[in-house]
Design a protein around this motif. Structure first.
Motif, mmCIF file in Angstrom:
data_model
loop_
_atom_site.group_PDB
_atom_site.id
_atom_site.type_symbol
_atom_site.label_atom_id
_atom_site.label_comp_id
_atom_site.label_asym_id
_atom_site.label_seq_id
_atom_site.Cartn_x
_atom_site.Cartn_y
_atom_site.Cartn_z
ATOM 1 N N ALA A 38 0.745 -1.154 0.041
ATOM 2 C CA ALA A 38 -0.339 0.255 -0.026
ATOM 3 C C ALA A 38 0.532 1.536 -0.268
ATOM 4 C CB ALA A 38 -1.143 -0.427 1.135
ATOM 5 N N LYS A 39 1.663 1.334 0.637
ATOM 6 C CA LYS A 39 2.847 2.337 0.796
ATOM 7 C C LYS A 39 3.841 2.633 -0.227
ATOM 8 C CE LYS A 39 6.115 4.873 4.078
ATOM 9 N NZ LYS A 39 6.497 4.726 5.074
ATOM 10 N N HIS A 40 3.693 0.989 -0.702
ATOM 11 C CA HIS A 40 4.770 1.407 -2.293
ATOM 12 C C HIS A 40 3.892 2.140 -3.348
ATOM 13 C CE1 HIS A 40 6.445 -0.893 -5.916
ATOM 14 N NE2 HIS A 40 7.553 0.100 -5.329
ATOM 15 N N CYS A 41 2.784 1.759 -3.449
ATOM 16 C CA CYS A 41 1.209 2.611 -4.448
ATOM 17 C C CYS A 41 1.783 4.049 -4.131
ATOM 18 C CB CYS A 41 0.462 1.623 -4.457
ATOM 19 S SG CYS A 41 -0.031 -0.147 -4.891
ATOM 20 N N PHE A 42 1.204 4.199 -2.524
ATOM 21 C CA PHE A 42 1.544 5.581 -2.522
ATOM 22 C C PHE A 42 2.800 6.116 -3.010
ATOM 23 C CE2 PHE A 42 2.481 8.994 0.601
ATOM 24 C CZ PHE A 42 1.734 10.027 0.094
ATOM 25 N N LEU A 43 4.249 5.843 -2.322
ATOM 26 C CA LEU A 43 4.767 6.525 -3.005
ATOM 27 C C LEU A 43 5.366 6.659 -4.444
ATOM 28 C CD1 LEU A 43 7.095 5.092 0.219
ATOM 29 C CD2 LEU A 43 6.383 7.353 -0.787
ATOM 30 N N LEU A 143 4.616 14.380 3.350
ATOM 31 C CA LEU A 143 4.556 13.341 2.548
ATOM 32 C C LEU A 143 4.202 12.690 3.039
ATOM 33 C CD1 LEU A 143 6.122 15.554 -0.427
ATOM 34 C CD2 LEU A 143 3.439 15.697 0.756
ATOM 35 N N ASP A 144 4.848 11.498 4.136
ATOM 36 C CA ASP A 144 4.933 10.387 4.095
ATOM 37 C C ASP A 144 2.998 9.956 5.381
ATOM 38 O OD1 ASP A 144 5.823 8.354 4.735
ATOM 39 O OD2 ASP A 144 7.120 8.671 5.962
ATOM 40 N N ILE A 145 2.974 8.872 4.857
ATOM 41 C CA ILE A 145 1.952 8.238 5.694
ATOM 42 C C ILE A 145 2.388 7.482 7.071
ATOM 43 C CG2 ILE A 145 1.102 8.101 3.260
ATOM 44 C CD1 ILE A 145 0.712 5.354 3.164
ATOM 45 N N PRO A 146 2.175 7.233 7.997
ATOM 46 C CA PRO A 146 2.435 6.753 8.769
ATOM 47 C C PRO A 146 2.329 5.017 8.603
ATOM 48 C CG PRO A 146 0.797 8.012 9.714
ATOM 49 C CD PRO A 146 1.215 8.157 8.710
ATOM 50 N N SER A 151 -1.192 0.403 7.397
ATOM 51 C CA SER A 151 -1.532 -0.533 7.622
ATOM 52 C C SER A 151 -3.405 -0.745 7.634
ATOM 53 C CB SER A 151 -1.349 -0.963 9.838
ATOM 54 O OG SER A 151 -2.534 -2.301 9.764
ATOM 55 N N LYS A 152 -4.414 0.677 7.877
ATOM 56 C CA LYS A 152 -5.403 0.730 7.045
ATOM 57 C C LYS A 152 -5.622 0.364 6.229
ATOM 58 C CE LYS A 152 -6.415 3.549 11.672
ATOM 59 N NZ LYS A 152 -6.983 4.274 11.890
ATOM 60 N N LEU A 153 -4.968 0.968 5.607
ATOM 61 C CA LEU A 153 -5.268 0.567 3.422
ATOM 62 C C LEU A 153 -4.790 -0.926 3.220
ATOM 63 C CD1 LEU A 153 -3.084 3.673 2.240
ATOM 64 C CD2 LEU A 153 -5.392 3.937 2.383
ATOM 65 N N ASP A 154 -4.175 -1.590 3.645
ATOM 66 C CA ASP A 154 -4.057 -2.469 3.694
ATOM 67 C C ASP A 154 -5.630 -3.181 3.585
ATOM 68 O OD1 ASP A 154 -1.427 -2.839 3.580
ATOM 69 O OD2 ASP A 154 -0.432 -3.464 5.079
ATOM 70 N N ARG A 155 -6.389 -2.864 4.367
ATOM 71 C CA ARG A 155 -7.866 -3.431 4.399
ATOM 72 C C ARG A 155 -8.963 -2.861 3.977
ATOM 73 N NH1 ARG A 155 -5.955 -3.256 9.995
ATOM 74 N NH2 ARG A 155 -6.629 -0.923 10.366
ATOM 75 N N LEU A 156 -8.452 -1.809 2.923
ATOM 76 C CA LEU A 156 -9.897 -1.167 2.350
ATOM 77 C C LEU A 156 -9.574 -2.205 0.876
ATOM 78 C CD1 LEU A 156 -8.897 2.835 2.915
ATOM 79 C CD2 LEU A 156 -10.756 1.418 3.728
ATOM 80 N N PHE A 157 -10.629 -1.617 0.146
ATOM 81 C CA PHE A 157 -10.763 -2.098 -1.691
ATOM 82 C C PHE A 157 -9.555 -2.568 -1.888
ATOM 83 C CE2 PHE A 157 -11.846 -1.535 -6.066
ATOM 84 C CZ PHE A 157 -11.661 -2.391 -6.462
ATOM 85 N N PRO A 158 -9.025 -2.079 -2.763
ATOM 86 C CA PRO A 158 -8.218 -2.088 -3.945
ATOM 87 C C PRO A 158 -7.224 -3.354 -3.224
ATOM 88 C CG PRO A 158 -7.573 0.513 -4.115
ATOM 89 C CD PRO A 158 -9.109 0.177 -2.731
#
Length: 183
Positions: A38-43, A143-146, A151-158
């Motif tokens: 998830a963080k890789h996609c964001f970065l 700009l960094d996400i904690p 971890s919360k993004l891991d539980r979302l749709f995509p």
């Protein structure tokens, strides 16, 4: 505005496409193992946009002196990821072509190699390196996400869908979950 992100999907020939595929496979894959999917996609999106913005700033000045090639492909983003990895690495020296060199110089040596890849934008790659160095040194902390958000993004749709795809390895956002999945 859409070109700030879509240039990473643009290739002119098979050679630049194959070089981009190798860069994605080697550098982005190892970077994803360190930060999670998830963080890789964001970065990836963040590095693409920041590299393009820096390129636009510097191209206005540099184009008066020398002709500048527009960036195409994933190479600037891969250089940003490589710069982050080497900046945050605990290793001090790396073996490059049989010679021990400081790890922080490895991306700059690879930049010299990338200069000979056809249709490669030297200024675009330098912008990617500079963005990666700035992020790796902590100048882009706002700009960094904690890790908790990752971890919360891991539980979302995509990302929940990516976990179910057979043959695809999903890397969790929390470092404890990453360590548990490795063992």
């Amino acid at each position: 505005v859409h070109r700030l992100l879509t240039y990473v999907f643009s290739y002119d020939d098979v050679i630049s496409l194959s070089c981009g595929a190798v860069l994605v496979w080697y550098f982005a894959g190892s970077f994803e193992k360190n930060v999670g999917t998830a963080k890789h996609c964001f970065l990836t999106v963040l590095f693409a946009v920041l590299s393009a913005l820096l390129y636009l700033l510097l191209a206005a000045v540099v184009s008066r002196v020398v002709e500048v090639e527009d960036p195409r492909g994933f190479m600037p983003v891969a250089f940003a990821m490589l710069a982050v990895s080497t900046t945050r690495s605990r290793m001090r020296r790396a073996l490059l072509l049989g010679v021990r060199v400081p790890v922080v110089l490895v991306p700059w040596f690879l930049l010299c190699v990338a200069w000979f890849i056809p249709r490669s934008s030297l200024l675009g790659n330098i912008c990617g390196l500079l963005v990666g160095e700035a992020y790796g040194l902590g100048y882009c902390f706002c700009l960094d996400i904690p890790e908790s958000v990752s971890s919360k993004l891991d539980r979302l749709f995509p990302f929940t869908l990516l976990k179910r795809v057979p043959g695809l390895r999903y890397i969790p956002g929390a470092s404890a979950e990453r360590r548990a999945s490795e063992s």
